[in-house]
Design an enzyme around this catalytic site. Structure first.
Site, mmCIF file in Angstrom:
data_model
loop_
_atom_site.group_PDB
_atom_site.id
_atom_site.type_symbol
_atom_site.label_atom_id
_atom_site.label_comp_id
_atom_site.label_asym_id
_atom_site.label_seq_id
_atom_site.Cartn_x
_atom_site.Cartn_y
_atom_site.Cartn_z
ATOM 1 N N CYS A 51 52.745 48.936 39.532
ATOM 2 C CA CYS A 51 52.096 49.785 38.411
ATOM 3 C C CYS A 51 51.348 48.728 37.604
ATOM 4 O O CYS A 51 51.396 47.488 37.415
ATOM 5 C CB CYS A 51 53.267 50.054 37.626
ATOM 6 S SG CYS A 51 54.467 51.320 38.671
ATOM 7 N N ARG A 65 47.075 47.724 41.612
ATOM 8 C CA ARG A 65 48.550 47.530 41.489
ATOM 9 C C ARG A 65 49.802 48.923 42.082
ATOM 10 O O ARG A 65 50.805 48.684 41.858
ATOM 11 C CB ARG A 65 48.944 47.317 40.155
ATOM 12 C CG ARG A 65 48.265 46.214 39.732
ATOM 13 C CD ARG A 65 48.485 46.035 38.216
ATOM 14 N NE ARG A 65 49.805 45.542 37.762
ATOM 15 C CZ ARG A 65 50.150 44.288 37.776
ATOM 16 N NH1 ARG A 65 49.459 43.224 38.158
ATOM 17 N NH2 ARG A 65 51.401 44.092 37.438
ATOM 18 N N TRP A 77 53.114 52.796 41.119
ATOM 19 C CA TRP A 77 53.902 52.352 42.662
ATOM 20 C C TRP A 77 55.160 52.865 42.276
ATOM 21 O O TRP A 77 55.926 52.268 41.746
ATOM 22 C CB TRP A 77 53.403 51.082 42.912
ATOM 23 C CG TRP A 77 53.865 50.744 44.431
ATOM 24 C CD1 TRP A 77 53.131 50.651 45.468
ATOM 25 C CD2 TRP A 77 55.009 50.120 44.695
ATOM 26 N NE1 TRP A 77 53.646 50.297 46.603
ATOM 27 C CE2 TRP A 77 54.861 49.797 46.205
ATOM 28 C CE3 TRP A 77 56.183 49.690 44.044
ATOM 29 C CZ2 TRP A 77 56.079 49.276 46.841
ATOM 30 C CZ3 TRP A 77 57.362 49.298 44.758
ATOM 31 C CH2 TRP A 77 57.225 48.895 46.381
ATOM 32 N N ASN A 84 56.024 48.958 33.569
ATOM 33 C CA ASN A 84 55.919 48.505 34.966
ATOM 34 C C ASN A 84 56.859 47.626 35.103
ATOM 35 O O ASN A 84 57.361 46.871 34.233
ATOM 36 C CB ASN A 84 54.547 47.598 34.912
ATOM 37 C CG ASN A 84 54.525 46.733 35.890
ATOM 38 O OD1 ASN A 84 54.993 46.803 37.061
ATOM 39 N ND2 ASN A 84 53.861 45.400 35.817
ATOM 40 N N GLY A 85 57.606 47.782 36.229
ATOM 41 C CA GLY A 85 58.845 46.997 36.551
ATOM 42 C C GLY A 85 60.065 47.995 36.987
ATOM 43 O O GLY A 85 59.883 49.202 37.360
ATOM 44 N N GLU A 144 49.241 36.883 60.870
ATOM 45 C CA GLU A 144 48.071 37.475 59.626
ATOM 46 C C GLU A 144 47.219 38.610 60.081
ATOM 47 O O GLU A 144 46.967 39.592 59.413
ATOM 48 C CB GLU A 144 47.519 36.191 59.138
ATOM 49 C CG GLU A 144 46.450 36.717 57.935
ATOM 50 C CD GLU A 144 47.104 37.476 56.897
ATOM 51 O OE1 GLU A 144 48.281 37.363 56.838
ATOM 52 O OE2 GLU A 144 46.389 37.858 55.927
ATOM 53 N N LYS A 203 47.129 42.624 59.097
ATOM 54 C CA LYS A 203 45.971 42.944 58.316
ATOM 55 C C LYS A 203 45.905 44.301 59.160
ATOM 56 O O LYS A 203 45.355 45.642 58.556
ATOM 57 C CB LYS A 203 44.900 42.201 58.594
ATOM 58 C CG LYS A 203 44.527 41.250 57.817
ATOM 59 C CD LYS A 203 44.353 41.435 56.074
ATOM 60 C CE LYS A 203 45.421 41.420 55.397
ATOM 61 N NZ LYS A 203 46.132 40.123 54.926
ATOM 62 N N GLU A 218 48.576 46.928 57.991
ATOM 63 C CA GLU A 218 48.283 47.432 56.529
ATOM 64 C C GLU A 218 47.150 48.144 56.251
ATOM 65 O O GLU A 218 47.353 49.082 55.499
ATOM 66 C CB GLU A 218 47.794 46.044 55.626
ATOM 67 C CG GLU A 218 48.976 45.201 55.201
ATOM 68 C CD GLU A 218 48.639 44.250 54.385
ATOM 69 O OE1 GLU A 218 48.930 43.895 53.347
ATOM 70 O OE2 GLU A 218 47.678 43.478 54.809
ATOM 71 N N HIS A 269 59.484 35.862 77.064
ATOM 72 C CA HIS A 269 60.595 35.986 76.707
ATOM 73 C C HIS A 269 61.024 37.388 76.149
ATOM 74 O O HIS A 269 62.096 37.574 75.552
ATOM 75 C CB HIS A 269 61.282 35.000 75.784
ATOM 76 C CG HIS A 269 61.034 33.454 76.239
ATOM 77 N ND1 HIS A 269 61.891 32.912 77.360
ATOM 78 C CD2 HIS A 269 60.190 32.601 76.050
ATOM 79 C CE1 HIS A 269 61.449 31.573 77.519
ATOM 80 N NE2 HIS A 269 60.443 31.436 76.742
ATOM 81 N N LYS A 272 49.213 45.487 45.318
ATOM 82 C CA LYS A 272 48.778 44.047 45.460
ATOM 83 C C LYS A 272 49.669 43.210 44.754
ATOM 84 O O LYS A 272 49.926 42.112 45.296
ATOM 85 C CB LYS A 272 47.269 43.960 44.856
ATOM 86 C CG LYS A 272 46.847 42.579 44.886
ATOM 87 C CD LYS A 272 45.287 42.657 45.356
ATOM 88 C CE LYS A 272 44.912 41.344 45.832
ATOM 89 N NZ LYS A 272 45.069 41.204 47.160
HETATM 90 C C1 F6R Z 1 49.007 41.302 52.585
HETATM 91 C C2 F6R Z 1 49.410 41.189 50.966
HETATM 92 C C3 F6R Z 1 50.767 40.939 50.900
HETATM 93 C C4 F6R Z 1 50.966 39.721 49.895
HETATM 94 C C5 F6R Z 1 52.201 39.323 49.544
HETATM 95 C C6 F6R Z 1 52.396 38.269 48.466
HETATM 96 O O1 F6R Z 1 47.546 41.495 52.714
HETATM 97 O O2 F6R Z 1 48.557 41.269 50.396
HETATM 98 O O3 F6R Z 1 51.507 40.717 51.963
HETATM 99 O O4 F6R Z 1 50.307 38.629 50.773
HETATM 100 O O5 F6R Z 1 52.564 40.586 48.668
HETATM 101 O O6 F6R Z 1 51.612 38.295 47.299
HETATM 102 P P1 F6R Z 1 51.333 37.067 46.505
HETATM 103 O O7 F6R Z 1 50.352 36.309 47.428
HETATM 104 O O8 F6R Z 1 50.580 37.694 45.275
HETATM 105 O O9 F6R Z 1 52.574 36.439 46.086
#
Ligand code: F6R
Length: 616
Positions: A2, A27, A76, A102-103, A488, A492, A495, A511, A611
């Site tokens: 948020c 956010r 969020w 937020n929280g 990774e 991506k 996501e 396996h 994010k």
């Molecule tokens: C993937 C992504 C998330 C963050 C994760 C940790 O694209 O953005 O998986 O990597 O939420 O976030 P940070 O690095 O801010 O602790």
């Protein structure tokens, strides 16, 4: 998660506050709202959906309206589905108080019950609504938001950054506990927000609130800061931010994600700046980081990487770097897992490297704080300067600049660089004449040039994305350093394209995952030239023997070994094996980006994500 914004000062166009809120959309973006004083009335406008929808509804009614006191929110959802009613701001029964939060208020149920018994009428399913009603309740006793907020923080448990306004009193209070809040100051006007970029359009003068700070502004626009943890009024320094507002603009790119992918050569250069010396083949770490490592190097026997999501993949890569470049034992854990295991270990022997782009991820921060309390050796790798990880720990920050696309791209690359630098430094302390290190330092110093060149021509990746965009399942395979890259790449794709993608170490395929292979599940196979290329070739043939489709990522040394056995291939430049993850990962970022864009999806703000994940 948020984003919250607040404003108090001379009259300002309310639409300007909504523009600021837009920069916090990363956010969370399932609903949005605003509340402001309009000729003595508290106006509240909110809706399910993004801020653009709020803007349309708003412009229909209040386009040119100005106000001296405003709060706004982008959500969020944690408690209560995303809908108009659960959207913030939340108001009290008198409709004079509005709050954005937020929280999570963990004990909201008991507070809500107590307040309902006192006659309060709740309308939403959120935890946050208790704040407006609690404030209303305490205003019966105290006639100012400052004393009221001191009572409120005694009642609530959890994580919170909230901003509350009272229309009658013309007061604003902002409270920070475990979730970030920044104050921007200009000419006796105050803008409050969850991060710095959303403040930049108003001012570059900021105060970073600390945990437990209550920032209160009275009717006359005088402010004070009181910390409820240490129970006293305090002064916080006013800092000057040198960032430019353009960091929050797309600069001609269709999406922030593409802009951020393209920025990676610069990010690499910036993160290396003054830390790598190619004349002496040495690494220079920031003072505090160097001092900690120098002091502890003879005591520690292992490095443990802790992080979440993409940052965890950087940590997993760090595990391989530490194995290969140092004599220390490495491990990597998801922060959320490490937090709740019994740490029956000798902490003096471990160096923890805690990685978090935002520096605010609750899972990561909480385990780091717990380890700090126990006296562990910790180095943080944050990207956001001023974040909790940055301020509370010895930090080796990445210099990727602000990342707006919700999917992490350039920050992952910067994390790889930072982790490599730490490992190279540790390694050099014990083995100064190591040729592998010397080569790697030289290659690392020039890798941004190779990345830059590679990014000039990504047409082949676009073609592959066009060809494969409609498959519903993908398998990503890679060995050793390529395994975290496979994870990774799959993350991506999941996501931003909402395509099911699984990643495995290539050797693990036989396996179990091999059972999934058929003509409907292409494999993205990472096959750079290194000692394992013929092992990879065997695995590729195993997939082909089962009618699997293979897209291979190869380099110009492995292409001839692999190309006849795969359906499609993308050729990358051959580089030092320790740097291969950087290039291969960028290719996978582009693949995921093009697939999502071709599908017409919201690349920068994929569904359900945020994010900065500030809840456990
Ligand atoms: C993937 C992504 C998330 C963050 C994760 C940790 O694209 O953005 O998986 O990597 O939420 O976030 P940070 O690095 O801010 O602790």
């Amino acid at each position: 998660m948020c984003g919250v914004v607040g404003y108090k000062g001379k009259n300002i166009k309310v639409a300007d506050i909504i523009e600021s809120l837009k920069l916090l959309e990363y956010r969370g973006y399932d609903s949005a709202g605003i509340a402001f004083n309009y000729n003595g009335d508290l106006v509240v406008q909110k809706n399910e959906g993004k801020i653009d929808k709020l803007l349309i509804n708003f412009n229909g009614k209040y386009e040119d309206i100005s106000s001296n006191i405003v709060i706004a929110h982008t959500r969020w959802a944690t408690h209560g589905v995303p809908n108009d009613i659960n959207a913030h701001p939340h108001i009290d029964c008198t409709k004079k108080i509005a709050v954005v939060h937020n929280g999570i208020i963990e004990n909201y149920k008991e507070i809500k019950e107590e307040l309902i018994n006192k006659g309060h009428n709740f309308i939403s399913d959120t935890d946050s609504e208790v704040l407006s009603h609690l404030i209303e309740e305490f205003l019966n006793k105290y006639n100012n938001l400052f004393e009221v907020s001191l009572e409120v923080v005694k009642k609530i448990k959890g994580a919170f950054a909230f901003v509350a306004i009272s229309n009658d009193l013309e007061e604003l209070v902002a409270v920070r506990y475990e979730s970030p809040l920044i104050i921007g100051i200009y000419d006796n006007n105050y803008i409050i927000a969850s991060d710095i970029p959303s403040i930049l359009r108003f001012t570059k003068k900021i105060i970073v609130l600390e945990n437990g700070d209550i920032f209160f502004i009275n009717k006359k626009n005088e402010y004070k800061i009181y910390n409820f943890i240490i129970d006293k009024e305090i002064k916080r320094p006013i800092e000057f931010v040198s960032w430019d507002i353009s960091i929050a603009e797309k600069s001609g790119y269709k999406h922030f994600m593409l802009k951020e992918i393209m920025e990676q050569p610069k990010v690499i250069k910036d993160t290396l700046l003054e830390r790598i010396n190619i004349d002496s083949n040495t690494i220079t770490l920031d003072d505090k980081v160097k001092n900690l490592i120098d002091l502890k190097i003879n005591d520690i026997n292992s490095i443990v990487y802790l992080a979440c999501g993409t940052s965890y993949h950087a940590g997993l890569l760090g595990r391989y770097y530490t194995w290969e470049l140092t004599d220390l034992n490495p491990d990597a854990f998801y922060a959320s897992e490490y937090r709740y295991i019994n740490k029956n270990v000798n902490l003096d022997k471990i160096l923890y490297i805690v990685i978090s782009q935002s520096g605010e991820t609750a899972d990561t921060l909480f385990v780091a704080r717990e380890l700090k309390r126990l006296g562990a050796n910790i180095i943080g790798i944050p990207n956001v300067i001023g974040s909790s990880l940055y301020r509370e720990f010895i930090s080796f920050n990445t210099r990727a600049g602000i990342e707006i696309g919700v999917a992490a791209t350039k920050t992952f690359t910067a994390q790889i660089i930072a982790i490599l630098l730490l490992n190279l430094y540790i390694s050099s302390l014990k083995n100064k004449d190591n040729l592998i290190l010397k080569d790697l330092i030289q290659d690392l110093a020039h890798i941004h040039i190779v990345v830059d060149k590679f990014l000039e021509d990504y047409i082949k990746i676009q073609e592959i994305a066009i060809k494969y965009k409609d498959y519903e399942h993908f398998l990503y395979l890679g060995r050793n350093l390529m395994y975290p890259v496979a994870l990774e790449g799959a993350l991506k794709l999941k996501e931003i394209s909402y395509i099911h993608a699984e990643a495995y170490p290539s050797g693990e395929m036989k396996h179990g995952p091999i059972a999934l292979i058929d003509s409907k599940m292409p494999t993205m196979y990472l096959a750079p030239y290194n000692d394992l290329i013929y092992k990879n070739l065997s695995n590729i043939q195993e997939i082909k023997a089962r009618k699997g489709i293979i897209i291979a990522l190869v380099d110009n040394k492995s292409v001839d070994i692999v190309k006849d056995y795969v359906d499609d291939f993308i050729v990358l430049p051959y580089v030092n094996k320790f740097l291969q993850p950087i290039l291969f990962n960028i290719a996978l970022q582009l693949f995921a980006y093009f697939v999502a864009d071709l599908k017409g999806l919201d690349v920068d703000q994929p569904r359900n994500l945020a994010k900065s994940v500030t809840v456990e």
